[in-house]
Write a protein that holds these residues in place. Structure first.
Motif, PDB file in Angstrom:
ATOM      1  N   TRP A  29      33.093  72.011  -1.098  1.00  0.00           N
ATOM      2  CA  TRP A  29      33.641  71.156  -0.039  1.00  0.00           C
ATOM      3  C   TRP A  29      35.094  71.493   0.290  1.00  0.00           C
ATOM      4  CZ3 TRP A  29      30.196  69.330   2.941  1.00  0.00           C
ATOM      5  CH2 TRP A  29      28.958  68.927   2.437  1.00  0.00           C
ATOM      6  N   CYS A  34      33.551  68.845   5.403  1.00  0.00           N
ATOM      7  CA  CYS A  34      32.405  68.367   6.167  1.00  0.00           C
ATOM      8  C   CYS A  34      32.762  68.200   7.647  1.00  0.00           C
ATOM      9  CB  CYS A  34      31.970  67.036   5.589  1.00  0.00           C
ATOM     10  SG  CYS A  34      30.371  66.559   6.131  1.00  0.00           S
ATOM     11  N   ARG A  57      30.863  64.525  16.038  1.00  0.00           N
ATOM     12  CA  ARG A  57      30.272  63.706  14.976  1.00  0.00           C
ATOM     13  C   ARG A  57      29.552  62.485  15.551  1.00  0.00           C
ATOM     14  NH1 ARG A  57      30.642  62.329   9.779  1.00  0.00           N
ATOM     15  NH2 ARG A  57      30.385  60.161   9.181  1.00  0.00           N
ATOM     16  N   GLU A  80      36.718  53.842   1.607  1.00  0.00           N
ATOM     17  CA  GLU A  80      35.721  54.880   1.895  1.00  0.00           C
ATOM     18  C   GLU A  80      35.747  55.908   0.771  1.00  0.00           C
ATOM     19  OE1 GLU A  80      35.636  57.071   5.622  1.00  0.00           O
ATOM     20  OE2 GLU A  80      33.834  58.125   4.908  1.00  0.00           O
ATOM     21  N   GLY A  82      34.565  59.421  -0.641  1.00  0.00           N
ATOM     22  CA  GLY A  82      34.112  60.699  -0.087  1.00  0.00           C
ATOM     23  C   GLY A  82      34.410  60.739   1.402  1.00  0.00           C
ATOM     24  N   GLY A  84      35.963  62.798   3.212  1.00  0.00           N
ATOM     25  CA  GLY A  84      36.015  64.094   3.885  1.00  0.00           C
ATOM     26  C   GLY A  84      37.234  64.168   4.791  1.00  0.00           C
ATOM     27  N   ASP A 103      38.671  61.248  -1.760  1.00  0.00           N
ATOM     28  CA  ASP A 103      37.758  62.396  -1.729  1.00  0.00           C
ATOM     29  C   ASP A 103      38.014  63.266  -2.949  1.00  0.00           C
ATOM     30  OD1 ASP A 103      35.781  63.663   0.513  1.00  0.00           O
ATOM     31  OD2 ASP A 103      36.704  65.243  -0.704  1.00  0.00           O
ATOM     32  N   LEU A 104      36.954  63.945  -3.370  1.00  0.00           N
ATOM     33  CA  LEU A 104      37.056  64.809  -4.550  1.00  0.00           C
ATOM     34  C   LEU A 104      38.010  65.975  -4.309  1.00  0.00           C
ATOM     35  CD1 LEU A 104      35.809  65.343  -7.389  1.00  0.00           C
ATOM     36  CD2 LEU A 104      34.055  66.705  -6.249  1.00  0.00           C
ATOM     37  N   GLY A 128      40.219  61.860  -5.690  1.00  0.00           N
ATOM     38  CA  GLY A 128      39.616  61.106  -6.796  1.00  0.00           C
ATOM     39  C   GLY A 128      38.132  61.362  -6.873  1.00  0.00           C
ATOM     40  N   ASP A 129      37.509  60.742  -7.846  1.00  0.00           N
ATOM     41  CA  ASP A 129      36.113  61.006  -8.177  1.00  0.00           C
ATOM     42  C   ASP A 129      35.294  59.721  -8.061  1.00  0.00           C
ATOM     43  OD1 ASP A 129      33.723  61.749  -9.291  1.00  0.00           O
ATOM     44  OD2 ASP A 129      34.563  62.403 -11.203  1.00  0.00           O
ATOM     45  N   SER A 130      34.210  59.796  -7.286  1.00  0.00           N
ATOM     46  CA  SER A 130      33.360  58.600  -7.103  1.00  0.00           C
ATOM     47  C   SER A 130      32.788  58.099  -8.419  1.00  0.00           C
ATOM     48  CB  SER A 130      32.200  58.941  -6.153  1.00  0.00           C
ATOM     49  OG  SER A 130      31.398  59.964  -6.706  1.00  0.00           O
ATOM     50  N   TRP A 146      29.485  57.632   3.080  1.00  0.00           N
ATOM     51  CA  TRP A 146      28.495  58.229   4.006  1.00  0.00           C
ATOM     52  C   TRP A 146      28.214  59.674   3.605  1.00  0.00           C
ATOM     53  CZ3 TRP A 146      25.818  55.484   7.532  1.00  0.00           C
ATOM     54  CH2 TRP A 146      25.047  56.183   8.467  1.00  0.00           C
ATOM     55  N   GLY A 147      27.067  59.867   2.961  1.00  0.00           N
ATOM     56  CA  GLY A 147      26.645  61.245   2.655  1.00  0.00           C
ATOM     57  C   GLY A 147      27.424  61.873   1.522  1.00  0.00           C
ATOM     58  N   VAL A 148      27.633  61.141   0.467  1.00  0.00           N
ATOM     59  CA  VAL A 148      28.521  61.627  -0.603  1.00  0.00           C
ATOM     60  C   VAL A 148      27.865  61.610  -1.983  1.00  0.00           C
ATOM     61  CG1 VAL A 148      30.705  61.143  -1.808  1.00  0.00           C
ATOM     62  CG2 VAL A 148      30.555  60.852   0.682  1.00  0.00           C
ATOM     63  N   THR A 152      27.339  64.336  -6.002  1.00  0.00           N
ATOM     64  CA  THR A 152      28.034  64.315  -7.295  1.00  0.00           C
ATOM     65  C   THR A 152      27.008  64.379  -8.423  1.00  0.00           C
ATOM     66  OG1 THR A 152      29.943  63.281  -8.372  1.00  0.00           O
ATOM     67  CG2 THR A 152      28.183  61.797  -7.702  1.00  0.00           C
TER      68      THR A 152
HETATM   69  C1  SAM Z   1      28.834  65.670   3.417  1.00  0.00           C
HETATM   70  S1  SAM Z   1      30.536  65.408   3.130  1.00  0.00           S
HETATM   71  C2  SAM Z   1      30.737  63.772   3.855  1.00  0.00           C
HETATM   72  C3  SAM Z   1      32.145  63.465   4.238  1.00  0.00           C
HETATM   73  C4  SAM Z   1      32.310  62.200   5.068  1.00  0.00           C
HETATM   74  N1  SAM Z   1      31.833  61.041   4.377  1.00  0.00           N
HETATM   75  C5  SAM Z   1      31.612  62.365   6.376  1.00  0.00           C
HETATM   76  O1  SAM Z   1      30.617  61.683   6.633  1.00  0.00           O
HETATM   77  O2  SAM Z   1      32.052  63.219   7.160  1.00  0.00           O
HETATM   78  C6  SAM Z   1      30.601  65.062   1.395  1.00  0.00           C
HETATM   79  C7  SAM Z   1      31.976  64.715   0.885  1.00  0.00           C
HETATM   80  O3  SAM Z   1      31.827  64.133  -0.413  1.00  0.00           O
HETATM   81  C8  SAM Z   1      32.902  64.563  -1.202  1.00  0.00           C
HETATM   82  N2  SAM Z   1      32.497  64.398  -2.616  1.00  0.00           N
HETATM   83  C9  SAM Z   1      31.538  65.065  -3.291  1.00  0.00           C
HETATM   84  N3  SAM Z   1      31.496  64.638  -4.574  1.00  0.00           N
HETATM   85  C10 SAM Z   1      32.429  63.663  -4.695  1.00  0.00           C
HETATM   86  C11 SAM Z   1      32.882  62.849  -5.769  1.00  0.00           C
HETATM   87  N4  SAM Z   1      32.361  62.963  -6.999  1.00  0.00           N
HETATM   88  N5  SAM Z   1      33.874  61.973  -5.546  1.00  0.00           N
HETATM   89  C12 SAM Z   1      34.440  61.865  -4.306  1.00  0.00           C
HETATM   90  N6  SAM Z   1      34.060  62.621  -3.262  1.00  0.00           N
HETATM   91  C13 SAM Z   1      33.065  63.506  -3.441  1.00  0.00           C
HETATM   92  C14 SAM Z   1      33.108  65.992  -0.775  1.00  0.00           C
HETATM   93  O4  SAM Z   1      34.380  66.487  -1.150  1.00  0.00           O
HETATM   94  C15 SAM Z   1      32.913  65.894   0.729  1.00  0.00           C
HETATM   95  O5  SAM Z   1      34.117  65.629   1.398  1.00  0.00           O
END
Ligand code: SAM
Length: 283
Positions: A29, A34, A57, A80, A82, A84, A103-104, A128-130, A146-148, A152
């Motif tokens: 990522w 994204c 988008r 929010e 993740g 992105g 976001d990660l 940070g980490d979800s 959304w989509g995150v 992980t």
């Molecule tokens: C498909 S993108 C979605 C981004 C945003 N939510 C969107 O809809 O445009 C996935 C996102 O999840 C983040 N991500 C993945 N694993 C994660 C974690 N463990 N903690 C936080 N963010 C994470 C990625 O860095 C990336 O930005």
């Protein structure tokens, strides 16, 4: 305030510390924020880049607005996870929410931060980490992702964390990929059947070919189990343009979606309420 208007450029990137799958997820990522592929040749981080990627988008995923209900959260505490590049985060903030993004990756959180700055909004974005959210229990009126969490490695832990940081009576809106969808069927045909691997498991194909390494997709029942701690739990499948893809950036006309049974849609949107006393956030 829980984070001091965290500026990503002052934060350390945890992707350098995480082990195994998460390092690969972060690396993917970081290289492919994204939605950044939608910008043509525009310079990432410029106002034009943000305008174009945002317009595409919401044209492709207009239903995001219906689920996020950005206007509803004015004056409330929203997280929010993740975020992105911060399109949805900035919508919450523009509508007057006290919006925090996490976001990660440094790349994602830094772009989200710049998007908010371009809009004249205070960037409250952190790396940070979800699976280990840096917030106290019961902090937010809305926890949105959304989509995150299917990206992980420990999705169960992430789901628990999203529920933990919502306040009692607070809401969760989370989108997760549907294993019984047309996108997954297309992936099976391309990477299983047509490559003479008819016995390849769907889980393996999804992990190897759908976005970052190790991606998962869930059935409605599995998603219900992940969020069993919520009340008024609703899981809505949504047919997306990605289910109706004809080529890399070519999709069937949007009216075709109405002909497809909704339970075959790639997105499962989870909505629910954290049980307990209702009332405003503890902040
Ligand atoms: C498909 S993108 C979605 C981004 C945003 N939510 C969107 O809809 O445009 C996935 C996102 O999840 C983040 N991500 C993945 N694993 C994660 C974690 N463990 N903690 C936080 N963010 C994470 C990625 O860095 C990336 O930005």
């Amino acid at each position: 305030m829980i984070v001091e208007s965290a500026q990503p450029d002052r934060c350390e990137d945890p992707s350098s510390k995480v082990r195994g799958g998460k390092t690969q997820v972060a690396s993917f990522w970081s290289s492919n924020p994204c939605g950044s592929g939608l910008a043509g040749g525009l310079e990432p981080g410029t106002p034009e880049f943000f305008e174009v990627t945002e317009a595409i988008r919401y044209r492709r995923e207009p239903f995001v607005r219906d689920f996020a209900q950005f206007e509803k959260w004015k004056g409330q505490w929203v997280l929010e996870v993740g975020c992105g590049m911060g399109a949805d985060l900035s919508m919450f903030a523009r509508c007057g929410a006290r919006a925090f993004g996490l976001d990660l990756t440094y790349t994602g959180s830094s772009l989200a931060s710049r998007r908010l700055q371009h809009l004249g909004l205070v960037p409250r974005v952190t790396v940070g980490d979800s699976e280990r959210l840096p917030f106290r229990d019961g902090t937010f009126d809305l926890v949105y992702s959304w989509g995150v969490i299917h990206h992980t490695p420990n999705t169960d832990a992430a789901a628990m964390e999203l529920m933990r940081v919502a306040r009692p009576g607070g809401k969760l809106v989370v989108m997760i990929y549907n294993r019984r969808s047309l996108v997954v069927l297309q992936a099976y045909l391309m990477y299983g059947l047509f490559r003479a691997r008819p016995l390849a498991s769907l889980k393996e194909i999804i992990a190897s070919h759908l976005e970052s390494p190790g991606t998962k997709a869930y059935t409605v029942n599995e998603v219900r189990q992940l969020f069993a701690g919520l009340k008024d739990l609703r899981v809505t499948p949504v047919v997306t343009p990605y289910d109706l893809r004809l080529g890399r950036n070519r999709f069937m006309p949007s009216w075709v979606a109405a002909l497809v049974p909704s339970n075959l849609g790639y997105f499962l949107v989870v909505e629910g309420t954290k049980p307990g006393e209702t009332g405003s956030s503890v902040l």
